[in-house]
Scaffold this motif. Sequence first.
Motif, PDB file in Angstrom:
ATOM      1  N   THR A 184       0.817  -1.204   0.000  1.00  0.00           N
ATOM      2  CA  THR A 184       0.000   0.000   0.000  1.00  0.00           C
ATOM      3  C   THR A 184       0.857   1.263   0.000  1.00  0.00           C
ATOM      4  O   THR A 184       0.560   2.233  -0.699  1.00  0.00           O
ATOM      5  CB  THR A 184      -0.935   0.013   1.211  1.00  0.00           C
ATOM      6  OG1 THR A 184      -1.728  -1.165   1.203  1.00  0.00           O
ATOM      7  CG2 THR A 184      -1.845   1.217   1.198  1.00  0.00           C
ATOM      8  N   LEU A 185       1.913   1.273   0.791  1.00  0.00           N
ATOM      9  CA  LEU A 185       2.720   2.478   0.940  1.00  0.00           C
ATOM     10  C   LEU A 185       3.901   2.559  -0.025  1.00  0.00           C
ATOM     11  O   LEU A 185       4.535   3.619  -0.095  1.00  0.00           O
ATOM     12  CB  LEU A 185       3.245   2.584   2.377  1.00  0.00           C
ATOM     13  CG  LEU A 185       2.204   2.765   3.458  1.00  0.00           C
ATOM     14  CD1 LEU A 185       2.870   2.812   4.824  1.00  0.00           C
ATOM     15  CD2 LEU A 185       1.398   4.031   3.222  1.00  0.00           C
ATOM     16  N   SER A 186       4.208   1.485  -0.742  1.00  0.00           N
ATOM     17  CA  SER A 186       5.393   1.522  -1.611  1.00  0.00           C
ATOM     18  C   SER A 186       5.336   2.617  -2.685  1.00  0.00           C
ATOM     19  O   SER A 186       6.380   3.180  -3.002  1.00  0.00           O
ATOM     20  CB  SER A 186       5.649   0.139  -2.223  1.00  0.00           C
ATOM     21  OG  SER A 186       4.562  -0.260  -2.997  1.00  0.00           O
ATOM     22  N   ARG A 219       9.625   5.995   0.029  1.00  0.00           N
ATOM     23  CA  ARG A 219      10.844   5.408  -0.511  1.00  0.00           C
ATOM     24  C   ARG A 219      11.520   4.627   0.596  1.00  0.00           C
ATOM     25  O   ARG A 219      11.978   5.162   1.589  1.00  0.00           O
ATOM     26  CB  ARG A 219      11.757   6.529  -1.002  1.00  0.00           C
ATOM     27  CG  ARG A 219      12.962   6.012  -1.705  1.00  0.00           C
ATOM     28  CD  ARG A 219      13.699   7.138  -2.328  1.00  0.00           C
ATOM     29  NE  ARG A 219      14.886   6.620  -2.980  1.00  0.00           N
ATOM     30  CZ  ARG A 219      15.845   7.352  -3.433  1.00  0.00           C
ATOM     31  NH1 ARG A 219      15.777   8.660  -3.320  1.00  0.00           N
ATOM     32  NH2 ARG A 219      16.875   6.821  -4.008  1.00  0.00           N
ATOM     33  N   TRP A 220      11.540   3.296   0.463  1.00  0.00           N
ATOM     34  CA  TRP A 220      12.067   2.433   1.509  1.00  0.00           C
ATOM     35  C   TRP A 220      13.546   2.467   1.435  1.00  0.00           C
ATOM     36  O   TRP A 220      14.385   2.119   1.938  1.00  0.00           O
ATOM     37  CB  TRP A 220      11.564   1.001   1.366  1.00  0.00           C
ATOM     38  CG  TRP A 220      10.082   0.910   1.386  1.00  0.00           C
ATOM     39  CD1 TRP A 220       9.255   0.793   0.319  1.00  0.00           C
ATOM     40  CD2 TRP A 220       9.206   0.950   2.537  1.00  0.00           C
ATOM     41  NE1 TRP A 220       7.937   0.741   0.721  1.00  0.00           N
ATOM     42  CE2 TRP A 220       7.889   0.841   2.065  1.00  0.00           C
ATOM     43  CE3 TRP A 220       9.436   1.071   3.896  1.00  0.00           C
ATOM     44  CZ2 TRP A 220       6.808   0.835   2.932  1.00  0.00           C
ATOM     45  CZ3 TRP A 220       8.363   1.077   4.737  1.00  0.00           C
ATOM     46  CH2 TRP A 220       7.048   0.955   4.264  1.00  0.00           C
TER      47      TRP A 220
END
Length: 113
Positions: free
Chosen positions: A106-108, A112-113
């Motif tokens: 959902t958050l990708s 930015r991981w």
Amino acid sequence: MAGHAHESNAKRIWIVFGILSVITLVEVYLGIIKPSALHLHGPGTSWLNWIFIILTLAKAYGIAWVFMHLEGEKKWFRRAIVWSGVFLMIYMVTLFLLEGEYIYDTLSPLVRW
């Protein structure tokens, strides 16, 4: 009143300490090194995470068995405690893996991981 003989458990405690220390050292070593071969995706997460989960459960079982004196209890009581914990851990691991994957998906696009 008869006297009660007290046996020293020092040797047993040192053996348990050694076993738990070895398991902890393996976890710390794998956490520092993070072998790329174990980053392959297993069922739900990487194999490295599964190794951490299994080693942590093994330590928890060993601590409960020795320091909570489960080896001296009746078989049904031991099973009730151990299997309750096993099912709870399986539920929690499953929940964390499913929810973590959902949050990541959902958050990708946004983070930015």
